[in-house]
Design a protein around this motif. Structure first.
Motif, mmCIF file in Angstrom:
data_model
loop_
_atom_site.group_PDB
_atom_site.id
_atom_site.type_symbol
_atom_site.label_atom_id
_atom_site.label_comp_id
_atom_site.label_asym_id
_atom_site.label_seq_id
_atom_site.Cartn_x
_atom_site.Cartn_y
_atom_site.Cartn_z
ATOM 1 N N ARG A 858 11.651 30.829 -31.429
ATOM 2 C CA ARG A 858 11.315 32.232 -31.152
ATOM 3 C C ARG A 858 11.103 32.915 -32.472
ATOM 4 N N GLY A 859 9.871 32.710 -33.043
ATOM 5 C CA GLY A 859 9.634 33.377 -34.326
ATOM 6 C C GLY A 859 9.665 34.894 -34.181
ATOM 7 N N TRP A 860 9.436 35.304 -32.991
ATOM 8 C CA TRP A 860 9.399 36.748 -32.806
ATOM 9 C C TRP A 860 10.606 37.234 -31.987
ATOM 10 N N SER A 861 11.627 36.515 -32.054
ATOM 11 C CA SER A 861 12.754 36.878 -31.184
ATOM 12 C C SER A 861 13.299 38.272 -31.519
ATOM 13 N N HIS A 862 13.099 38.637 -32.806
ATOM 14 C CA HIS A 862 13.583 39.983 -33.158
ATOM 15 C C HIS A 862 12.709 41.062 -32.545
ATOM 16 N N THR A 863 11.528 40.693 -32.083
ATOM 17 C CA THR A 863 10.690 41.721 -31.480
ATOM 18 C C THR A 863 11.151 42.047 -30.058
ATOM 19 N N GLN A 864 11.728 41.082 -29.395
ATOM 20 C CA GLN A 864 12.314 41.290 -28.072
ATOM 21 C C GLN A 864 11.345 41.887 -27.063
ATOM 22 N N SER A 865 10.969 41.136 -26.108
ATOM 23 C CA SER A 865 10.125 41.710 -25.060
ATOM 24 C C SER A 865 10.395 40.965 -23.773
ATOM 25 N N GLY A 866 9.976 41.566 -22.701
ATOM 26 C CA GLY A 866 10.131 40.904 -21.404
ATOM 27 C C GLY A 866 9.044 39.893 -21.177
ATOM 28 N N THR A 867 7.976 40.002 -21.940
ATOM 29 C CA THR A 867 6.872 39.064 -21.720
ATOM 30 C C THR A 867 6.886 37.963 -22.772
ATOM 31 N N GLN A 868 8.051 37.516 -23.035
ATOM 32 C CA GLN A 868 8.118 36.427 -24.007
ATOM 33 C C GLN A 868 7.444 35.176 -23.488
ATOM 34 N N GLY A 869 6.857 34.457 -24.355
ATOM 35 C CA GLY A 869 6.352 33.128 -23.957
ATOM 36 C C GLY A 869 7.514 32.146 -23.920
ATOM 37 N N ALA A 870 7.240 31.000 -23.548
ATOM 38 C CA ALA A 870 8.270 29.966 -23.483
ATOM 39 C C ALA A 870 8.608 29.420 -24.868
ATOM 40 N N GLY A 871 7.806 29.820 -25.857
ATOM 41 C CA GLY A 871 8.067 29.276 -27.191
ATOM 42 C C GLY A 871 7.375 27.941 -27.434
ATOM 43 N N LEU A 872 6.511 27.573 -26.517
ATOM 44 C CA LEU A 872 5.862 26.270 -26.692
ATOM 45 C C LEU A 872 4.440 26.405 -27.223
ATOM 46 N N GLY A 873 3.898 27.622 -27.143
ATOM 47 C CA GLY A 873 2.485 27.803 -27.467
ATOM 48 C C GLY A 873 2.117 27.279 -28.835
ATOM 49 N N LEU A 874 2.878 27.669 -29.876
ATOM 50 C CA LEU A 874 2.528 27.235 -31.228
ATOM 51 C C LEU A 874 2.730 25.730 -31.391
ATOM 52 N N ALA A 875 3.779 25.233 -30.728
ATOM 53 C CA ALA A 875 3.996 23.780 -30.835
ATOM 54 C C ALA A 875 2.810 23.023 -30.262
ATOM 55 N N ILE A 876 2.328 23.550 -29.086
ATOM 56 C CA ILE A 876 1.170 22.896 -28.471
ATOM 57 C C ILE A 876 -0.051 23.023 -29.363
ATOM 58 N N SER A 877 -0.266 24.220 -29.888
ATOM 59 C CA SER A 877 -1.449 24.415 -30.726
ATOM 60 C C SER A 877 -1.383 23.516 -31.950
ATOM 61 N N TRP A 878 -0.214 23.406 -32.512
ATOM 62 C CA TRP A 878 -0.076 22.553 -33.693
ATOM 63 C C TRP A 878 -0.417 21.101 -33.355
#
Lengths: 908, 92
Positions: A858-878
């Motif tokens: 959660r690189g953006w975990s400090h941003t805090q939102s209800g619409t968080q992604g699962a955290g897999l998007g960047l891993a998949i893109s990479w």
């Protein structure tokens, strides 16, 4: 009385018959059906060429003159053959294993394949054999004239008239023809001459039968049985009391040496043997033959002394007795017997000598001459054959000259003994080499030269009685009048029988120098190797020297050499047998030591080991003999060391395997840990939406009187969370497929700008909804990349939507209302297509930057939102970029916002 | 595989020629040079040829022990042609 013409006709018919036998023998051999040709009986009969006309005629002469002395000539060989297990067996085994072609070959091969030694032995052999062949010529001419003459004078056995050189010449020419026709037809790989062996076996039977017939005639025809004939024995004929002295011992020893060292004997015993087991039969059968030959010698001598005129030539008794008894048929038979004994010896001797001359004298010299080269295959063999034919003619010519020069009063026996003494000079080197590892070539050379010189001075030259080199005065008073140099009383040792005297000096000096010079210096590596192989021939199973000699040669050169020397066909067979193909190109594989050694052995069968080695060394480069290996072969404990080394290697292998197993185990444990971590992460991710879904479903179920709007709201949340869950599970599946590399994509040349354009179009809506300004700056260069368009689009969408999503919240909180923007820059740089996605959002904290591409981060975990992604998007893109052969990086920029960079290599 | 004959046979193989040497060389042989005859034949002649004959028989017997036939099979005839290269397999 027999007419000369009848005798001539009979002789020619007999020769024709022998030609036929030889021809048949060769034919059968070439057809591959040797049959009786290689039986032990034939082998034994061929060894009986030891009994020449010296035996047939001269033995009786010796018996008449010197009593029992003649027996020594046959006791010697008998002892050698009775002791076959001790010596002959070893010689035969070595001969077979190392493909020895002559006695010179064996000696030179033993002493490091020395060519000079082979040449020296050849010269001595030729010098020693010439008198012997001349002896046969003399016997043939004398007997022919005796049997063809008539009148009482004939019975004296002394041919009237001048010696017939013409007759001798024609006889010599005839024998040359026979030898050339059947002895030099081809160069057999093992130097075997089956036709000739067949013919001399027949001759052996004929001469035995003839002598037995004459003997029976004498004992039972002329006399009245054994008692009767011995009763007529002149007093003191046997010389029994003084027969058994030094001369007895010397002659026995000499005869034993001769049956080993004479070139013709070596040829039939060692070279022509087919199967080593034949020796077992020859061990008793040959002495039996000798016994039968000898058994009537004394009776014939006695009868001759009694019945023939006084002063008759005792050498001719075998012929003149049947003539006196009126038995013309038996006389003719006896003549044929003597004829057989003479011709068989000459033929085999010429073959053996010509082989040595061509292999060890002519060929080495020819190889050294630069203008001599035989490029075409088969030319070498023709050259060798021609050389041998010429040698045969030359040898017979020399014998003829000796016959002319030597005094006609010499008894047959004494000429023969001169030859025996010459051949005996080979004995120290030969026997010493087979039992003494430290014997060296220098020692052999020294011994041979000294022995030969002494033999020549004390026996050979004096036999000319002043016509060659030594004048008559030299013989009686010594060279230059020096009494110490008298040929028959060298260094003052007078009063001895000349033969014994000569043997004593020549052999003792020979042996002494052989031993002393050998001890002076360590043997050279090859000498030591050959020495061990020869001495320990029963211990080592093969003659394989490749373990000790390291040589290299181009296989092509070896092939050319082989074709030159043994012909195309045999070369092809050889290379096929050793597993190397036929047509080899130049500069192709290097042949290994084993092949080179094997080729050398094959060639040795044709031209002798020394010459074969000389020839192979012309194409071989870099030859070293591992001395360490050499030393070890004599060491019994070597075997132990080998074994322990093997054990060591095995245990090392085991240790390595154990270590590998341990590492594999480690990795598996790591993977296991990673799997556990993954599972816990996934279950944590799944639990969050599941919790919401469950709680809102419970509320809906438990509060039936919920307001419609609330219900709608709750259902919407449930729906959204379900969607999120589905997205998560899809993402996990996607990622696992990507990680395993199981995706089947079709990479096509694509225009990345188009892909980017469509991706940005998708994100337009999102950007508008979030009030984020989306800017695209393109450098404008055309580019093509190899990619899957959908996946590439997925990466772009992921990056841009991330930038949009996490930007809103930041500006929401910031007071001074900076307008949120996302800037996409694309262009070609450094041969790759580059896309930068920047935003002016809160960016990624430094400590999170390392982990931003990991699963569930959660690189953006400090941003805090209800619409968080699962955290897999960047891993998949990479993973996608990695699979496409490109990169995805988070640039290390100061200031607010994050910059992601995508690169892909361009295709032309 | 070469079966080595027994050590006793090998020793006999060495001893026999030595014995022959002893019997036929002076001084031992001079024992028989005395005047005498066997069935009219001089003693020394009978002795020499007699010993010769006995040695033959002894050699014959010993040779059978030192180099026996391999398990009764006849010794194979020596082939004088080099071994033929293996025939190519028949075409399938």
């Amino acid at each position: 009385m027999l007419s000369a013409n009848l005798v001539l006709f009979t002789a020619l018919a007999y020769v024709a018959f022998l030609f036929g036998v030889a021809f048949l023998g060769d034919l059968r051999a070439r057809q591959g059906r040797p049959g009786w040709l290689v039986s032990p009986v034939i082998y034994t009969l061929s060894i009986s060429i030891y009994c020449t006309s010296w035996t047939f005629y001269g033995a009786v002469g010796s018996a008449a003159r010197s009593g029992l002395e003649f027996v020594t000539i046959y006791v010697g060989p008998m002892l050698v053959f009775v002791g076959w297990w001790v010596f002959l067996r070893k010689m035969v085994r070595i001969g077979q294993l190392h493909r020895i072609t002559s006695v010179a070959d064996m000696i030179s091969s033993r002493y490091g394949k020395s060519a000079s030694l082979a040449a020296l032995v050849t010269l001595i052999a030729v010098a020693a054999s010439t008198p012997y062949i001349a002896l046969q010529l003399k016997a043939l001419t004398s007997t022919f004239r005796v049997i063809g003459s008539s009148g009482p004078e004939a019975l004296r056995g002394i041919p009237s008239g001048p010696p017939s050189t013409q007759l001798a010449f024609w006889i010599a020419a005839g024998m040359a023809l026979f030898t050339i026709l059947f002895g030099t037809r081809n160069i057999d790989a093992n130097e075997r001459h089956h036709g000739v062996v067949a013919a001399i076996a027949v001759e052996a039977v004929v001469k035995l039968a003839a002598l037995l017939t004459v003997g029976l005639l004498v004992v039972y025809g002329i006399a009245g049985g054994p008692a009767d004939i011995f009763a007529r024995m002149p007093e003191g004929m046997l010389h029994a009391s003084d027969a058994f002295g030094a001369r007895w011992i010397t002659l026995t020893f000499l005869a034993g040496a001769a049956v080993i060292c004479l070139p013709r004997q070596f040829q039939v015993t060692v070279v022509e043997i087919g199967d080593e087991r034949h020796l077992r039969t020859a061990a008793w059968l040959f002495p039996t033959y000798l016994l039968l030959i000898c058994i009537f010698i004394l009776p014939i001598a006695i009868a001759g002394l009694n019945f023939l005129p006084a002063g008759a030539n005792p050498d001719m008794f075998v012929l003149t007795l049947p003539m006196w008894a009126g038995q013309d048929a038996i006389a003719l038979f006896a003549f044929l017997g003597g004829f057989s004994s003479a011709t068989s010896m000459v033929i085999v001797a010429c073959i053996a000598l010509s082989t040595m001359v061509s292999n060890h004298l002519v060929l080495p010299v020819a190889l050294r001459l630069r203008w001599f080269s035989l490029e075409a295959s088969g030319q070498m063999r023709r050259f060798l054959l021609t050389t041998r034919r010429v040698s045969i003619c030359v040898i017979l010519l020399l014998a003829f000259l000796y016959f002319r020069l030597s005094a006609s009063t010499n008894a047959l026996a004494s000429i023969g003994l001169v030859a025996f003494a010459g051949a005996a000079q080979l004995l120290p080197s030969l026997v010493g080499g087979l039992y003494w590892r430290h014997a060296t070539a220098n020692g052999a050379r020294a011994g041979l030269v000294a022995g030969a010189l002494l033999w020549a001075y004390t026996l050979f030259l004096p036999s000319f009685e002043g016509d060659l080199f030594l004048s008559a005065r030299d013989i009686t008073e010594g060279l230059w009048g020096e009494s110490l140099l008298r040929p028959y009383a060298l260094f003052g040792l007078g009063g001895m029988d000349p033969l014994v005297h000569s043997i004593f000096w020549s052999l003792s000096v020979n042996t002494l120098l052989f031993v002393a010079v050998s001890l002076l210096r360590e043997p050279r590596p090859l000498e030591r190797l050959q020495g061990t192989l020869f001495v320990d021939v029963f211990r080592h199973r093969g003659a394989d020297t490749s373990r000790f000699v390291r040589r290299s040669a181009a296989a092509f050169d070896l092939n050319v050499l082989a074709q030159r020397l043994i012909g195309v066909e045999q070369a092809r067979r050889f290379f096929a047998r050793t597993g190397q193909g036929g047509n080899l190109e130049p500069n192709r594989p290097i042949a290994d030591d084993a092949l080179i050694t094997e080729l050398e052995r094959e060639l040795a069968g044709n031209v002798g080991a020394a010459t074969a080695r000389a020839m192979v060394s012309q194409v071989v480069t870099g030859e070293t003999i591992s001395l360490g290996e050499l030393v070890k072969i004599a060491d019994e404990s070597q075997r132990m060391r080998d074994y322990s080394r093997r054990l060591e290697a095995q245990s090392r292998q085991l240790v390595d395997s154990a270590r590998e197993l341990q590492e594999a185990n480690e990795r598996l444990r790591q993977l296991d840990g990673q799997k556990d971590e993954f599972l816990s992460q996934v279950s944590h991710e799944v639990r969050t939406p599941m919790t919401s879904i469950r709680s809102f479903s419970e509320i809906l179920l438990e509060t039936p009187e919920l307001a419609r709007e609330d219900a709608r709201r709750f259902l919407r949340i449930i729906h959204v969370e379900s969607l999120r869950l589905t997205r998560l599970l899809d993402g996990i599946l996607d990622l696992s497929v990507l990680e395993r590399g199981g995706a089947d994509w079709t990479l096509k040349p694509t225009d990345p700008r188009q892909v980017l354009a469509s991706a940005l179009a998708v994100c337009e809506g999102l950007a508008a909804a979030a009030s984020v300004r989306l800017v695209w700056r393109d450098a404008g260069q055309p580019a093509r990349v190899l990619a899957d368009a959908d996946r590439l689009s997925q990466v772009f969408i992921n990056l841009v939507s991330n930038a949009i999503k996490y930007n809103i919240h930041a500006t929401f909180l910031v007071e001074d209302r900076i307008e949120p923007w996302v800037r996409v820059t694309s262009g070609v740089s450094d041969g790759g297509y580059e896309v930068l996605v920047e935003d002016n959002g809160p960016g990624i904290r430094p400590e999170e930057r390392q982990k931003v591409f990991l699963k569930f981060s959660r690189g953006w975990s400090h941003t805090q939102s209800g619409t968080q992604g699962a955290g897999l998007g960047l891993a998949i893109s990479w993973q996608i970029m990695h699979r496409l052969g490109g990169t995805l990086e988070l640039l290390d920029t100061p200031g607010p916002g994050a910059t992601f960079r995508v690169t892909l290599p361009c295709t032309t | 595989m070469e079966r080595q004959p027994s050590p006793r046979a090998q020793t006999l193989g060495v001893l026999l020629p030595l014995l022959a040497l002893f019997l036929l060389m002076p001084p031992f042989v001079t024992l028989f040079t005395a005047d005498g005859s066997v069935a009219g034949v001089p003693l020394i002649v009978v002795y020499l040829f007699g010993i010769w004959g006995l040695l033959l028989v002894a050699t014959w017997l010993l040779a059978r022990v030192l180099m026996p036939d391999p398990d009764g099979a006849e010794p194979t005839e020596d082939s004088i042609l080099p071994p033929e290269p293996p025939a190519p397999p028949p075409a399938a």
